[in-house]
Design a protein around this motif. Structure first.
Motif, PDB file in Angstrom:
ATOM      1  N   ASN A 151       0.937  -0.992   0.129  1.00 24.37           N
ATOM      2  CA  ASN A 151      -0.164   0.101  -0.022  1.00 24.37           C
ATOM      3  C   ASN A 151       0.790   1.237  -0.128  1.00 24.37           C
ATOM      4  O   ASN A 151       1.557   1.386   0.858  1.00 24.37           O
ATOM      5  CB  ASN A 151      -0.915  -0.011   1.019  1.00 24.37           C
ATOM      6  N   ASN A 154       6.040   3.094  -4.023  1.00 22.36           N
ATOM      7  CA  ASN A 154       6.471   3.317  -5.086  1.00 22.36           C
ATOM      8  C   ASN A 154       7.808   2.634  -5.348  1.00 22.36           C
ATOM      9  O   ASN A 154       8.979   3.084  -4.548  1.00 22.36           O
ATOM     10  CB  ASN A 154       6.681   4.747  -5.488  1.00 22.36           C
ATOM     11  N   LEU A 170       3.957  -6.403 -10.757  1.00 25.48           N
ATOM     12  CA  LEU A 170       2.875  -5.797 -11.457  1.00 25.48           C
ATOM     13  C   LEU A 170       1.610  -7.036 -11.179  1.00 25.48           C
ATOM     14  O   LEU A 170       0.541  -6.339 -11.041  1.00 25.48           O
ATOM     15  CB  LEU A 170       3.004  -5.689 -12.880  1.00 25.48           C
ATOM     16  N   ASN A 173      -0.046  -6.062  -7.998  1.00 27.69           N
ATOM     17  CA  ASN A 173      -0.606  -4.616  -8.188  1.00 27.69           C
ATOM     18  C   ASN A 173       0.241  -3.705  -7.489  1.00 27.69           C
ATOM     19  O   ASN A 173      -0.078  -2.780  -6.559  1.00 27.69           O
ATOM     20  CB  ASN A 173      -2.172  -4.647  -7.265  1.00 27.69           C
ATOM     21  N   ILE A 174       1.636  -3.872  -7.399  1.00 28.10           N
ATOM     22  CA  ILE A 174       2.464  -3.144  -6.845  1.00 28.10           C
ATOM     23  C   ILE A 174       3.001  -1.831  -8.027  1.00 28.10           C
ATOM     24  O   ILE A 174       3.002  -2.157  -9.202  1.00 28.10           O
ATOM     25  CB  ILE A 174       3.774  -3.784  -6.572  1.00 28.10           C
ATOM     26  N   ASN A 175       2.986  -0.851  -7.499  1.00 23.98           N
ATOM     27  CA  ASN A 175       3.211   0.361  -8.447  1.00 23.98           C
ATOM     28  C   ASN A 175       4.883   0.562  -8.564  1.00 23.98           C
ATOM     29  O   ASN A 175       5.683   0.749  -7.749  1.00 23.98           O
ATOM     30  CB  ASN A 175       2.711   1.757  -7.646  1.00 23.98           C
ATOM     31  N   ILE A 176       5.390  -0.157  -9.729  1.00 24.23           N
ATOM     32  CA  ILE A 176       6.735  -0.118  -9.990  1.00 24.23           C
ATOM     33  C   ILE A 176       7.039   0.299 -11.535  1.00 24.23           C
ATOM     34  O   ILE A 176       6.207   0.019 -12.303  1.00 24.23           O
ATOM     35  CB  ILE A 176       7.092  -1.654  -9.715  1.00 24.23           C
ATOM     36  N   VAL A 177       7.974   0.996 -11.566  1.00 24.66           N
ATOM     37  CA  VAL A 177       8.599   1.103 -12.968  1.00 24.66           C
ATOM     38  C   VAL A 177      10.012   0.433 -13.207  1.00 24.66           C
ATOM     39  O   VAL A 177      10.611   0.125 -12.218  1.00 24.66           O
ATOM     40  CB  VAL A 177       8.785   2.826 -13.339  1.00 24.66           C
ATOM     41  N   GLU A 199       0.221  -3.574 -17.382  1.00 22.38           N
ATOM     42  CA  GLU A 199       0.628  -2.281 -17.752  1.00 22.38           C
ATOM     43  C   GLU A 199       1.702  -1.650 -16.972  1.00 22.38           C
ATOM     44  O   GLU A 199       1.591  -1.648 -15.650  1.00 22.38           O
ATOM     45  CB  GLU A 199      -0.572  -1.108 -18.000  1.00 22.38           C
ATOM     46  N   GLY A 200       2.701  -1.216 -17.617  1.00 22.63           N
ATOM     47  CA  GLY A 200       3.978  -0.776 -16.675  1.00 22.63           C
ATOM     48  C   GLY A 200       5.108  -0.151 -17.622  1.00 22.63           C
ATOM     49  O   GLY A 200       5.144  -0.540 -18.560  1.00 22.63           O
ATOM     50  N   GLU A 201       5.637   1.003 -16.948  1.00 23.78           N
ATOM     51  CA  GLU A 201       6.578   1.854 -17.689  1.00 23.78           C
ATOM     52  C   GLU A 201       7.955   1.277 -17.811  1.00 23.78           C
ATOM     53  O   GLU A 201       8.645   0.727 -16.483  1.00 23.78           O
ATOM     54  CB  GLU A 201       6.404   3.262 -16.886  1.00 23.78           C
ATOM     55  N   TYR A 214      12.433   6.846  -4.956  1.00 22.55           N
ATOM     56  CA  TYR A 214      11.461   5.877  -4.812  1.00 22.55           C
ATOM     57  C   TYR A 214      11.428   5.174  -3.236  1.00 22.55           C
ATOM     58  O   TYR A 214      12.365   5.469  -2.686  1.00 22.55           O
ATOM     59  CB  TYR A 214      11.836   4.858  -5.808  1.00 22.55           C
TER      60      TYR A 214
END
Length: 286
Positions: A151, A154, A170, A173-177, A199-201, A214
């Motif tokens: 939660n 980043n 991903l 549902n982890i926010n990762i680039v 979807e991931g950058e 981060y």
């Protein structure tokens, strides 16, 4: 176990107040979300008597405790005896809800049952592969070690290669680039991520070019079969990691403690992952 739950278990089970989805880890087989517990089976049956299941079909299973094994017939008897106390529609083949009963440390426990889904196995079938990439199993474990609570976190994989770590993160549902300096692998990473519907950058850049900060960085130190990185390049990478992330998890095939200390890191935890004669060390730094 230390990262997700805060302590090691020396048995095949672990008790916790933390509600971890078992699918997160390749090392968690199943979970019982305990609703009732009693010192005897008869007392537990009294507690569950008359529970209304609702419209969902259900099934009760009795799990085996490796320290106190029950025979097949005995487990089926317990399942039937407990199941008959619940009010609802039984479906032994494809139930919508499963409950489990298990004897642990002298107590009988009953609760909702969740079995792990080995999604990391499916991720082995990515279209682009790289000979030195982490296995999906290890990558998933490393993500859990780096990010036990997802939660608001980043994260970045600044040497992402073909995206093995990115895919596991991903899928949780982890926010990762991701980023890498090699245009061939960044293209492969994007293709692999899209193949699984995520979807991931993924950016083409060196770690020194990263300006954002981060919460966590995961770095699988680059290497090939003939050589490893020169000391100056390793130190430069780790100094950049120290600049962009509060917490860094490093995967390495060679001793790196002195370089980590020179980069200003404190080592908080570590483990070793082996595959045949090939060994990787996973080091948690802050």
């Amino acid at each position: 176990m230390r990262s997700l739950f805060g302590y090691d278990s020396q048995t095949s089970y672990l008790k916790s107040t933390k509600r971890i989805n078992p699918t997160r880890s390749p090392f968690i087989k199943e979970r019982i979300e305990v609703l009732y517990k009693s010192e005897s089976l008869d007392e537990l049956i009294h507690h569950v008597e008359g529970i209304e299941i609702g419209e969902d079909t259900f099934k009760v299973i009795c799990l085996e405790n490796h320290s106190n094994k029950l025979g097949f017939k005995e487990r089926r008897f317990i399942e039937r005896k407990v199941g008959l106390q619940l009010k609802g529609n039984v479906d032994l083949l494809a139930p919508q809800t499963q409950f489990a009963i298990m004897e642990v440390d002298g107590e009988w426990m009953f609760g909702e049952y969740t079995k792990s889904d080995s999604v990391w196995l499916h991720h082995q079938n990515k279209p682009q592969n790289y000979s030195t990439a982490l296995s999906t199993r290890l990558a998933r474990a490393v993500v859990n070690i780096a990010i036990p609570s997802i939660n608001g976190v980043n994260a970045i994989d600044p040497c992402c290669g073909i995206g093995t770590v990115l895919i596991e993160a991903l899928s949780m549902n982890i926010n990762i680039v991701g980023s890498d300096r090699n245009p061939l692998v960044t293209t492969g990473a994007r293709e692999n991520i899209a193949f699984f519907g995520f979807e991931g950058e993924v950016m083409l850049r060196e770690i020194r070019q990263i300006k954002d900060t981060y919460d966590v960085a995961i770095i699988d130190m680059p290497y090939n079969l003939c050589s490893v990185l020169p000391f100056e390049e390793k130190l430069d990478m780790l100094l950049s990691a120290r600049r962009i992330a509060k917490k860094v998890v490093v995967i390495t095939i060679e001793p790196i403690d002195s370089t980590l200390r020179e980069a200003g890191f404190n080592i908080r935890d570590r483990c070793v992952a082996k595959k045949g004669t090939f060994t990787r060390e996973v080091i948690v730094c802050e």
